[in-house]
Design a protein around this motif. Structure first.
Motif, PDB file in Angstrom:
ATOM      1  N   LYS A 184       0.807  -1.216   0.000  1.00 27.27           N
ATOM      2  CA  LYS A 184       0.000   0.000   0.000  1.00 27.27           C
ATOM      3  C   LYS A 184       0.840   1.266   0.000  1.00 27.27           C
ATOM      4  O   LYS A 184       0.291   2.355   0.063  1.00 27.27           O
ATOM      5  CB  LYS A 184      -0.907   0.009   1.229  1.00 27.27           C
ATOM      6  N   THR A 185       2.153   1.136  -0.054  1.00 22.23           N
ATOM      7  CA  THR A 185       3.014   2.303   0.000  1.00 22.23           C
ATOM      8  C   THR A 185       4.243   2.088  -0.871  1.00 22.23           C
ATOM      9  O   THR A 185       4.373   1.071  -1.535  1.00 22.23           O
ATOM     10  CB  THR A 185       3.381   2.641   1.461  1.00 22.23           C
ATOM     11  N   ILE A 186       5.125   3.053  -0.854  1.00 24.05           N
ATOM     12  CA  ILE A 186       6.314   3.046  -1.697  1.00 24.05           C
ATOM     13  C   ILE A 186       7.516   3.349  -0.818  1.00 24.05           C
ATOM     14  O   ILE A 186       7.474   4.263   0.004  1.00 24.05           O
ATOM     15  CB  ILE A 186       6.184   4.124  -2.791  1.00 24.05           C
ATOM     16  N   GLY A 187       8.595   2.605  -1.001  1.00 26.20           N
ATOM     17  CA  GLY A 187       9.846   2.892  -0.327  1.00 26.20           C
ATOM     18  C   GLY A 187      10.610   3.943  -1.115  1.00 26.20           C
ATOM     19  O   GLY A 187      10.493   4.030  -2.338  1.00 26.20           O
ATOM     20  N   VAL A 188      11.377   4.752  -0.418  1.00 25.34           N
ATOM     21  CA  VAL A 188      12.191   5.782  -1.061  1.00 25.34           C
ATOM     22  C   VAL A 188      13.577   5.721  -0.429  1.00 25.34           C
ATOM     23  O   VAL A 188      13.697   5.816   0.796  1.00 25.34           O
ATOM     24  CB  VAL A 188      11.575   7.191  -0.870  1.00 25.34           C
ATOM     25  N   THR A 189      14.610   5.545  -1.242  1.00 22.85           N
ATOM     26  CA  THR A 189      15.964   5.465  -0.700  1.00 22.85           C
ATOM     27  C   THR A 189      16.424   6.846  -0.251  1.00 22.85           C
ATOM     28  O   THR A 189      15.909   7.874  -0.712  1.00 22.85           O
ATOM     29  CB  THR A 189      16.966   4.906  -1.728  1.00 22.85           C
ATOM     30  N   SER A 190      17.420   6.869   0.616  1.00 22.31           N
ATOM     31  CA  SER A 190      17.944   8.156   1.076  1.00 22.31           C
ATOM     32  C   SER A 190      18.599   8.911  -0.076  1.00 22.31           C
ATOM     33  O   SER A 190      18.570  10.146  -0.102  1.00 22.31           O
ATOM     34  CB  SER A 190      18.909   7.964   2.242  1.00 22.31           C
ATOM     35  N   ALA A 191      19.168   8.208  -1.062  1.00 24.19           N
ATOM     36  CA  ALA A 191      19.742   8.878  -2.236  1.00 24.19           C
ATOM     37  C   ALA A 191      18.651   9.602  -3.018  1.00 24.19           C
ATOM     38  O   ALA A 191      18.848  10.721  -3.497  1.00 24.19           O
ATOM     39  CB  ALA A 191      20.450   7.861  -3.131  1.00 24.19           C
ATOM     40  N   ALA A 192      17.466   8.991  -3.145  1.00 19.78           N
ATOM     41  CA  ALA A 192      16.346   9.633  -3.841  1.00 19.78           C
ATOM     42  C   ALA A 192      15.839  10.840  -3.055  1.00 19.78           C
ATOM     43  O   ALA A 192      15.537  11.881  -3.641  1.00 19.78           O
ATOM     44  CB  ALA A 192      15.215   8.629  -4.076  1.00 19.78           C
ATOM     45  N   VAL A 193      15.755  10.718  -1.730  1.00 17.08           N
ATOM     46  CA  VAL A 193      15.308  11.839  -0.899  1.00 17.08           C
ATOM     47  C   VAL A 193      16.281  13.007  -1.044  1.00 17.08           C
ATOM     48  O   VAL A 193      15.869  14.162  -1.214  1.00 17.08           O
ATOM     49  CB  VAL A 193      15.171  11.421   0.585  1.00 17.08           C
ATOM     50  N   ASP A 194      17.586  12.723  -1.015  1.00 19.60           N
ATOM     51  CA  ASP A 194      18.588  13.780  -1.177  1.00 19.60           C
ATOM     52  C   ASP A 194      18.463  14.454  -2.545  1.00 19.60           C
ATOM     53  O   ASP A 194      18.563  15.676  -2.649  1.00 19.60           O
ATOM     54  CB  ASP A 194      20.003  13.214  -0.994  1.00 19.60           C
TER      55      ASP A 194
END
Length: 139
Positions: free
Chosen positions: A25-35
C-alpha cells in the motif's frame, strides 16, 4: 492518509521503507532519492513543495512513470510520505490512489552511473520495461 517512513539498512544503500505489512500500500524511497529530491526542490526555489509520483497510460509499453513537482496540498486520497531531516527541509512525496495500485511495494531510487543519472523505480509488479526504461507493463 499519512505515512512516516522509517530508516533501515539494506546492504550498502540506506533505504527508507514502510513496514512489511504495509508494503503493498506504500512506496519505499531510498535516502539517495530523498537527497536528490531535496536538491531539486532547492534548485527550483521551492523547498517546501512536494514531489508527485505516479503512472500514466502511454509510452512504448503501456504505462509511464511520472515524477513531477507539486506546489499544492495533497489531494483527497493521496498517499503522503514525509522525510524530515534535522536542519534541512522536509521532503514530501505524494502518490494518487490509482497509481499506488501499480506502484505499491515499489522502491524509488536515485541512480548515477556513466550512462544514466536520475530516478528509477524498482517495481515488483513490472512484467517488462521498454528499452528507454520509462514505460512498463504489469503482469
Amino acid at each position: 492518509m499519512n505515512a512516516t517512513s522509517e530508516v533501515s539498512q539494506s546492504n550498502q544503500t540506506e533505504q527508507r521503507a514502510p513496514a512489511p505489512t504495509d508494503a503493498k500500500k506504500t512506496i519505499g524511497v531510498t535516502s539517495a532519492a530523498v537527497d536528490a529530491m531535496r536538491t531539486n526542490l532547492a534548485k527550483r526555489g521551492t523547498p517546501d513543495a512536494a514531489i508527485r509520483i505516479g503512472i500514466r497510460g502511454g509510452g512504448c509499453s503501456g504505462f509511464s512513470y511520472v515524477i513531477e513537482f507539486d506546489d499544492d496540498a495533497p489531494r483527497k486520497g493521496d498517499l503522503v510520505l514525509e522525510f524530515p531531516e534535522e536542519g534541512k527541509s522536509t521532503v514530501r512525496v505524494y502518490c494518487d490512489k490509482k497509481s499506488i495500485l501499480y506502484l505499491g511495494g515499489s522502491v524509488l531510487d536515485w541512480e548515477k552511473t556513466l550512462m544514466f543519472q536520475g530516478f528509477k523505480f524498482k517495481n515488483p509488479k513490472e512484467a517488462s520495461r521498454c528499452g528507454c526504461g520509462h514505460s512498463f507493463t504489469v503482469g
